[in-house]
Scaffold this active site. Structure first.
Site, PDB file in Angstrom:
ATOM      1  CB  SER A   1     -18.445 135.053 -46.807  1.00  0.00           C
ATOM      2  OG  SER A   1     -17.554 134.575 -47.338  1.00  0.00           O
ATOM      3  CG  ASP A   2     -20.417 128.817 -46.545  1.00  0.00           C
ATOM      4  OD1 ASP A   2     -19.438 128.370 -46.636  1.00  0.00           O
ATOM      5  OD2 ASP A   2     -21.447 128.008 -46.452  1.00  0.00           O
ATOM      6  CD1 TRP A   3     -15.568 127.539 -51.486  1.00  0.00           C
ATOM      7  CD2 TRP A   3     -14.449 127.256 -49.685  1.00  0.00           C
ATOM      8  NE1 TRP A   3     -14.478 127.508 -51.896  1.00  0.00           N
ATOM      9  CE2 TRP A   3     -13.622 127.053 -50.909  1.00  0.00           C
ATOM     10  CE3 TRP A   3     -13.524 127.162 -48.310  1.00  0.00           C
ATOM     11  CZ2 TRP A   3     -12.254 126.557 -50.834  1.00  0.00           C
ATOM     12  CZ3 TRP A   3     -12.465 126.635 -48.321  1.00  0.00           C
ATOM     13  CH2 TRP A   3     -11.708 126.413 -49.294  1.00  0.00           C
ATOM     14  CD  GLU A   4     -14.718 130.276 -54.384  1.00  0.00           C
ATOM     15  OE1 GLU A   4     -15.382 129.862 -55.438  1.00  0.00           O
ATOM     16  OE2 GLU A   4     -13.342 130.515 -54.720  1.00  0.00           O
TER      17      GLU A   4
END
Ligand code: BGC
Length: 750
Positions: free
Chosen positions: A275-278
């Protein structure tokens, strides 16, 4: 590719496939020994503390609750993290150590958009190989690059990280960067895993505002945005990252169409997806899920294997499995994708980094490569009356003016977490070194920063300009004005820089404008006040020396634009591969706002597609870039006027250096499919190559096109090759005029 036809190539690919098979067996054996909790642990990517191992992280790794750590580049700390994972966790699974190594590590190369302006895949590969080595010496085994989002909106700050607007060029350069990071074998010393990001559509963020919504019709998604990702997957990219953005109402991080149908089913990719950050937790913020548990469910169901930074998997996946909403089979697939990268990297054999096995960071050979890339990335946009190159022997005084002329940090650009400005050569230093005692070189800052609106520095700058033989004015954008979350609604030169330039130009001294920026700027007004304009992007460590050498003709400019330069911001999106429309603009039909009669009546007949105040052409076209010579194209010929479905046509052209100096020219081939199942772009780049021509030299350049190169997604969203007529242009930019045509015929249908 071609290798597989050779006995030697078969040997290589056989051993590679044997290794792949053995990795799959090892994954199965390891999965067998893992508890559900340990499997979910592998999916967690945790941010590092930087330079030490805090107790909570030590415990988490020991207990098998961490699969990857990001942002640790202290090699002793990385080695300690790996030691804990390998020696103190039950199964001894090593860690992926991730880092944004975007355009270099300590040695900084031009921003990716600048690297794209080189149009040299081998140079992009070399830059990534050096970055990988410097990063690997610090224990990093995974970078979050290449970023291969198609960027057609330069307001978006992340255009800096991209390879520009074109799917073909981005695909070629993205694959080249993957090869540079990953080498021939991920297990070799100095190879690190690459990550194609952001899957997918991020570049279409509405109004060029970061993280914003995207709405991309499936046909455009397939024909434009997904093409570079397919190229990266074909190049063997180890991982992909999902985008923050919402795509047609389904955030990319939970988008089963993208992650299941396209990536896994159509492309048969077994790359790991992070995923991307959060971005998994943010599914609830989008309003796509109710809470973290549902976010974990949606992302896992779509096929996101690893969660960056947030903890929805750690907190909820186990109970989702217990409730039978996520199956163990799904979990096993996700973990297998993660373990595969670790096996391919050879981490199970050795996760320890011995820095003495690597060339030192910023080694002269690394800086030399960064210099070559900076030279090749600069694009000469204007050169009236051969204002450039400058001749040091003919000058007695040189004024260097501007906030970016002597700033070792700002020239590095965005995403340089590990970039070391101590290695930078600035323009001022380099001009001084080059000119020596042949002329005086004096400096005035003019404005404090690129954003300053104060004019208190104008007087001394203007006074210096007035008494100098030439002004080298270095303006643009500081590094922080582009990159993630740094978007601009008005992309002219910021602050008081235009006013400064005008004041300098008013002295009558010859003005050479160098622009460092993270995006194409809207320069219609600006360029009028300079005799020559060299666009240097953020050129990296060696930018200053590259620019000085270019300005004084030690080397020649050869960069070509990988993005269209608008005249004014309001033209955005403006890109060369646009559709024709039913009422295409022409110079004859264009009416300027000032030419409209008062109380003019509305008529619709005869109108075409343009802006009253900006026309319909860009300031500088995709592919454009001048040199210190003059290149002509002649005798465009094709091997046939007809191509069959399993045939090919070779197009040849003579490229002539008709100017005063040697030149490196990027020869470009564009195609237009005249009639399509869906409307087709007015031009599409299909091939390019670089040739060196001595003064007066003529070279015959050939390109071969096959029906495959003409394939596109039609109304049924399937890749098709349609019979019909095609136009072909070959030249030095996307407005090249030398044209021929051919017909693709379906011989089976006859
Ligand atoms: C960016 C990614 C980056 C990640 C890790 C995110 O905010 O969108 O491109 O790789 O952070 O730093």
């Amino acid at each position: 590719m071609g290798d597989s036809h050779l006995p030697h190539g078969r040997v290589v690919s056989q051993s590679a496939s044997l290794r792949a098979a053995s990795i799959e067996q090892q994954i199965v054996a390891l999965l067998d020994r893992m508890s559900l909790r340990e499997k979910i642990g592998q999916m967690a990517q945790v941010n590092a503390a930087g330079g030490h191992v805090p107790d909570h992280l030590r415990d988490a790794i020991r207990e098998g609750r961490v699969g990857s750590v990001l942002n640790e580049v202290d090699v002793d700390t990385v080695n300690e993290l790996q030691r804990i994972a390998v020696e103190e966790s039950r199964l001894g699974i090593p860690l992926l150590i991730g880092r944004d190594v975007i355009h270099g590590f300590a040695t900084v190369f031009p921003i990716p958009l600048g690297q794209a302006a080189t149009w040299q895949p081998a140079m992009v590969t070399e830059g990534a190989r050096i970055a990988a080595q410097e990063a690997a010496a610090h224990g990093v085994n995974w970078t979050f690059a290449p970023m291969i989002d198609i960027a057609r909106d330069p307001r978006w700050g992340r255009v800096a990280e991209s390879f520009g607007e074109d799917p073909y060029l981005t695909g070629v350069l993205g694959a080249a960067m993957v090869r540079g990071f990953q080498g021939n074998d991920l297990a070799e010393t100095g190879s690190i895993a690459a990550c194609a990001k952001h899957f997918a559509g991020y570049g279409a963020s509405e109004s060029g505002r970061d993280y914003n919504t995207t709405n991309i019709p499936e046909n455009e998604l397939r024909n434009v945005y997904l093409r570079p990702f397919k190229a990266a997957v074909d190049a063997g990219v180890a991982t992909l990252m999902t985008s923050f953005s919402d795509l047609d109402g389904v955030p990319a991080t939970a988008n089963t169409f993208l992650l299941r149908q396209v990536l896994r089913e159509e492309w048969r990719a077994n790359s790991m997806v992070v995923s991307d950050w959060e971005s998994i937790r943010q599914l609830a913020v989008h309003g796509f899920t109710e809470n973290d548990r549902e976010s974990a469910y949606q992302a896992a169901t779509a096929g996101v294997d690893m969660e960056m930074a947030s903890t929805t998997y750690a907190d909820h996946l186990e109970s989702l499995v217990k409730d039978k909403r996520v199956t163990e089979q799904q979990i096993n697939t996700m973990v297998s994708n993660i373990l595969r990268v670790k096996f391919r990297l050879g981490l199970f054999d050795n996760a320890h980094t011995d820095p003495s096995r690597f060339t030192a960071v910023a080694d002269p050979s690394h800086l030399r490569a960064a210099y070559d890339a900076a030279v090749a990335s600069a694009v000469l946009l204007k050169n009236d009356d051969w204002a450039l190159p400058l001749h040091a022997d003919e000058l007695s005084s040189v004024a260097v003016i501007g906030p970016l002329a002597d700033d070792p940090y700002e020239q590095l650009g965005t995403w340089i977490f590990d970039g070391d400005a101590a290695h930078s050569r600035t323009v001022l230093q380099s001009v001084r070194d080059l000119v020596g005692d042949r002329a005086t070189v004096e400096y005035a800052r003019g404005v404090q920063t690129t954003r300053s609106t104060g004019t208190e520095g104008f007087d001394s700058a203007v006074e210096l300009a007035a008494r100098s033989d030439v002004v080298i004015c270095v303006l643009g954008e500081e590094a922080i004005l582009s990159g993630e979350a740094h978007c601009r609604a008005d992309i002219t030169l910021p602050g008081a820089q235009d006013a400064l330039l005008e004041a300098i130009a008013a002295t009558g001294t010859k003005v050479v404008l160098v622009i460092m920026a993270g995006r194409p700027l809207a320069l219609e007004h600006t360029v009028k006040h300079a005799h020559a304009v060299l666009y240097a992007w953020h050129p990296g460590s060696m930018g200053g020396k590259a620019i000085a050498d270019l300005l004084f003709g030690v080397v020649s400019p050869s960069g070509k634009l990988p993005v269209t330069f608008p005249r004014v911001t309001g033209q955005i999106p403006i890109y060369y591969a646009h559709k024709h429309t039913g009422k295409p603009a022409t110079f004859e039909s264009f009416t300027h706002i000032e030419d409209i009669e008062p109380r003019a009546h509305q008529v619709s007949v005869g109108n075409t597609s343009f802006h009253l105040d900006a026309g319909f052409t860009p300031l500088y076209a995709f592919g454009f870039g001048l040199s210190y010579s003059h290149v002509e194209y002649e005798h465009l010929l094709s091997s046939s006027a007809v191509m069959t479905m399993n045939g090919r046509i070779t197009f040849g052209v003579d490229v002539v250096n008709a100017g005063p100096r040697p030149v490196d020219e990027t020869v470009q081939l564009y195609v237009r499919d005249l009639v399509g199942d869906v409307t087709r772009p007015v031009k599409e780049l299909k091939a390019f190559t670089r040739v060196h021509l001595e003064r007066g030299e003529r070279r015959h350049v050939e390109f071969t096109i096959t029906p495959r190169d003409l394939a596109f997604y039609g109304r049924a969203q399937r890749l098709i090759v349609e019979p019909g007529r095609f136009h072909v242009w070959i030249g030095g930019h996307s407005n090249a005029e030398l044209r021929t045509e051919f017909e693709l015929v379906d011989d089976h249908a006859r």
